[in-house]
Design an enzyme around this catalytic site. Structure first.
Site, PDB file in Angstrom:
ATOM      1  N   ASP A 126       0.845  -1.195   0.000  1.00 46.27           N
ATOM      2  CA  ASP A 126       0.000   0.000   0.000  1.00 46.27           C
ATOM      3  C   ASP A 126       0.883   1.247   0.000  1.00 46.27           C
ATOM      4  O   ASP A 126       1.954   1.258   0.619  1.00 46.27           O
ATOM      5  CB  ASP A 126      -0.862  -0.015   1.275  1.00 46.27           C
ATOM      6  CG  ASP A 126      -2.083   0.896   1.207  1.00 46.27           C
ATOM      7  OD1 ASP A 126      -2.043   1.896   0.468  1.00 46.27           O
ATOM      8  OD2 ASP A 126      -3.056   0.615   1.917  1.00 46.27           O
ATOM      9  N   ASP A 130      -2.486   3.493   6.658  1.00 47.42           N
ATOM     10  CA  ASP A 130      -3.784   2.988   7.132  1.00 47.42           C
ATOM     11  C   ASP A 130      -3.830   2.809   8.652  1.00 47.42           C
ATOM     12  O   ASP A 130      -4.462   1.885   9.162  1.00 47.42           O
ATOM     13  CB  ASP A 130      -4.144   1.660   6.446  1.00 47.42           C
ATOM     14  CG  ASP A 130      -4.441   1.843   4.967  1.00 47.42           C
ATOM     15  OD1 ASP A 130      -4.566   2.994   4.520  1.00 47.42           O
ATOM     16  OD2 ASP A 130      -4.559   0.826   4.257  1.00 47.42           O
ATOM     17  N   ASP A 231      -3.311   1.211  -5.202  1.00 46.60           N
ATOM     18  CA  ASP A 231      -2.540   2.457  -5.210  1.00 46.60           C
ATOM     19  C   ASP A 231      -1.098   2.240  -4.757  1.00 46.60           C
ATOM     20  O   ASP A 231      -0.296   3.188  -4.742  1.00 46.60           O
ATOM     21  CB  ASP A 231      -3.229   3.567  -4.425  1.00 46.60           C
ATOM     22  CG  ASP A 231      -3.243   3.383  -2.909  1.00 46.60           C
ATOM     23  OD1 ASP A 231      -2.359   2.689  -2.359  1.00 46.60           O
ATOM     24  OD2 ASP A 231      -4.141   3.946  -2.260  1.00 46.60           O
ATOM     25  N   GLU A 274      -9.478  -1.003  -3.650  1.00 42.83           N
ATOM     26  CA  GLU A 274      -9.338   0.379  -4.118  1.00 42.83           C
ATOM     27  C   GLU A 274      -9.282   0.517  -5.643  1.00 42.83           C
ATOM     28  O   GLU A 274      -8.802   1.535  -6.149  1.00 42.83           O
ATOM     29  CB  GLU A 274      -8.129   1.070  -3.465  1.00 42.83           C
ATOM     30  CG  GLU A 274      -8.242   1.214  -1.944  1.00 42.83           C
ATOM     31  CD  GLU A 274      -9.236   2.272  -1.480  1.00 42.83           C
ATOM     32  OE1 GLU A 274      -9.776   2.992  -2.329  1.00 42.83           O
ATOM     33  OE2 GLU A 274      -9.469   2.367  -0.252  1.00 42.83           O
TER      34      GLU A 274
END
Length: 302
Positions: A126, A130, A231, A274
């Site tokens: 990622d 998060d 992403d 995502e």
């Protein structure tokens, strides 16, 4: 005996500012996920989608915690509770769950379900950490909070549904991080998570970094959950995401990482999250998601 892969859709965009990521599961399926999985030598079985009301039917400003704001908190809880049960059932049947997001908040459910029966490690591919909580998040968007929730950080420590049993932070690894809020940076300095940034990949190469990630994630556990946020890749390779950050991994680096995971670890469960087809070009990000899933589950060039 051929491995059965249970494909589970979690069509939510509750956790994000930009709409459209709830169409991610459909886009990934349409891009040929089933064929890619068969090419990897596994047999996909469809579980359909978790029930998730449209955001327009819900109250976005739900404030269900004592401090801070978590937008669509109640709706996220309902989806993640269903998802955890579905993942747990798939594992009990000897199947490998592949969860199609939706925004990254769905990982609260997929990891909780995967970790219900026995200890597990987790690798978070990622761009983002998060690790926000309702009291630290600048936006209140839960897709920036799933790791904090799973580890019981901050207000999440009071919420049994959000905290993953059998997941130690020593077995959690972030790979390719290149965007973190100030509160997340402070948290990463205090906690025992392993963080391997894009700078580490630049200096040492993807193979060495993923080797370190696998060593940390599997220390004392037999299996891992892989959470792949698209992403993580550079926007030139994966344009159809809601929160793109320049400077991500390349197409080939992403495949090399997934191939390495498949070769050197036992994946218990996998997220693909995502993907936002409204921001994509000719569904190429969804197609990339299917390819990376196949690489993670064993597809090889030869």
């Amino acid at each position: 005996m051929e491995q059965i892969v249970r494909v589970i859709g979690a069509p939510t965009d509750y956790g994000a500012n930009r709409r459209g990521v709830d169409m991610g599961p459909s886009a990934i399926r349409y891009a040929g996920l089933a064929d890619q999985l068969r090419a990897a030598g596994v047999e996909p079985v469809e579980a359909g989608d978790i029930r998730a009301p449209y955001a327009e039917e819900c109250d976005p400003e739900t404030r269900s915690l004592r401090t801070g704001t978590a937008r669509f908190f109640d709706e996220t809880k309902a989806v993640c509770t269903q998802l955890a049960e579905t993942v747990e059932s798939a594992l009990a049947a000897g199947e490998l769950p592949v969860v199609l997001g939706g925004d990254h908040s769905v990982a609260i459910g997929s990891v909780s379900g995967s970790a219900a029966a026995s200890p597990i490690g987790a690798i978070w591919f990622d761009a983002h950490a998060d690790l926000n909580t309702p009291s630290t998040s600048p936006s209140g968007n839960i897709h920036g909070m799933p790791l904090a929730a799973l580890l019981g950080i901050g207000e999440f420590g009071e919420l049994e549904w959000a905290t993953a049993p059998n997941l130690r932070e020593e077995n959690v690894v972030l790979v390719g991080l290149r965007s973190a809020d100030e509160a997340e940076r402070a948290l990463l300095e205090e906690r025992d998570l392993t963080v391997l940034t894009m700078s580490d990949i630049d200096r040492r190469g993807i193979t060495a970094v993923v080797d370190d990630a696998l060593e940390a994630a599997t220390d004392g556990v037999d299996e891992i959950h892989v959470s792949l946020d698209l992403d993580w890749l550079d926007p030139t390779a994966a344009p159809g995401v809601g929160t793109p950050v320049r400077g991500g991994v390349t197409y080939r680096e992403a495949h090399a990482a997934m191939e390495q995971v498949a070769a050197r670890s036992a994946i218990r469960s996998l997220d693909l999250v995502e993907v936002n087809p409204t921001l994509d070009r000719s569904n190429e990000t969804a197609e990339l998601a299917t390819e990376l899933a196949a690489s993670a589950l064993g597809k090889r060039i030869l």
